[in-house]
Design a protein around this motif. Structure first.
Motif, PDB file in Angstrom:
ATOM      1  N   ALA A 298       0.841  -1.205   0.000  1.00 43.17           N
ATOM      2  CA  ALA A 298       0.000   0.000   0.000  1.00 43.17           C
ATOM      3  C   ALA A 298       0.876   1.254   0.000  1.00 43.17           C
ATOM      4  N   LYS A 299       1.957   1.235   0.772  1.00 42.22           N
ATOM      5  CA  LYS A 299       2.862   2.389   0.817  1.00 42.22           C
ATOM      6  C   LYS A 299       3.550   2.615  -0.520  1.00 42.22           C
ATOM      7  N   VAL A 300       3.960   1.551  -1.177  1.00 42.08           N
ATOM      8  CA  VAL A 300       4.594   1.682  -2.494  1.00 42.08           C
ATOM      9  C   VAL A 300       3.595   2.265  -3.500  1.00 42.08           C
ATOM     10  N   LEU A 301       2.373   1.755  -3.499  1.00 38.17           N
ATOM     11  CA  LEU A 301       1.355   2.274  -4.407  1.00 38.17           C
ATOM     12  C   LEU A 301       1.100   3.754  -4.153  1.00 38.17           C
ATOM     13  N   GLN A 302       1.036   4.150  -2.882  1.00 35.93           N
ATOM     14  CA  GLN A 302       0.820   5.554  -2.557  1.00 35.93           C
ATOM     15  C   GLN A 302       1.998   6.396  -3.004  1.00 35.93           C
ATOM     16  N   PHE A 303       3.202   5.894  -2.820  1.00 27.15           N
ATOM     17  CA  PHE A 303       4.390   6.618  -3.261  1.00 27.15           C
ATOM     18  C   PHE A 303       4.350   6.825  -4.770  1.00 27.15           C
ATOM     19  N   GLU A 304       4.011   5.769  -5.509  1.00 31.14           N
ATOM     20  CA  GLU A 304       3.953   5.863  -6.968  1.00 31.14           C
ATOM     21  C   GLU A 304       2.858   6.815  -7.433  1.00 31.14           C
ATOM     22  N   GLU A 305       1.756   6.906  -6.696  1.00 27.25           N
ATOM     23  CA  GLU A 305       0.639   7.778  -7.057  1.00 27.25           C
ATOM     24  C   GLU A 305       0.772   9.174  -6.458  1.00 27.25           C
ATOM     25  N   GLY A 306       1.761   9.378  -5.571  1.00 29.30           N
ATOM     26  CA  GLY A 306       1.913  10.666  -4.922  1.00 29.30           C
ATOM     27  C   GLY A 306       0.834  10.922  -3.882  1.00 29.30           C
TER      28      GLY A 306
END
Length: 59
Positions: A41-49
């Protein structure tokens, strides 16, 4: 292991889980995730800003 998919037709059929929900990436960490899903979830949020965008494990 995670997969990115595109639903072309039909309906989602749960075979293992009791519930499914479509949520915004920014809201993933507001959900009741199992510990193994939090880094993804953190990686996805990082990629989406999105919010809480740190891909580190400082939470």
């Amino acid at each position: 292991m995670a997969y990115e998919v595109e639903i072309l037709s039909g309906e989602l059929r749960l075979t293992v889980h009791d519930q499914a929900a479509w949520v915004e990436v920014a809201d993933l960490l507001d959900r009741n995730l199992v510990p193994a899903d939090i880094p993804l979830a953190k990686v996805l949020q990082f990629e989406e800003g999105g919010k809480n965008a740190s891909a580190g494990g400082d939470e």
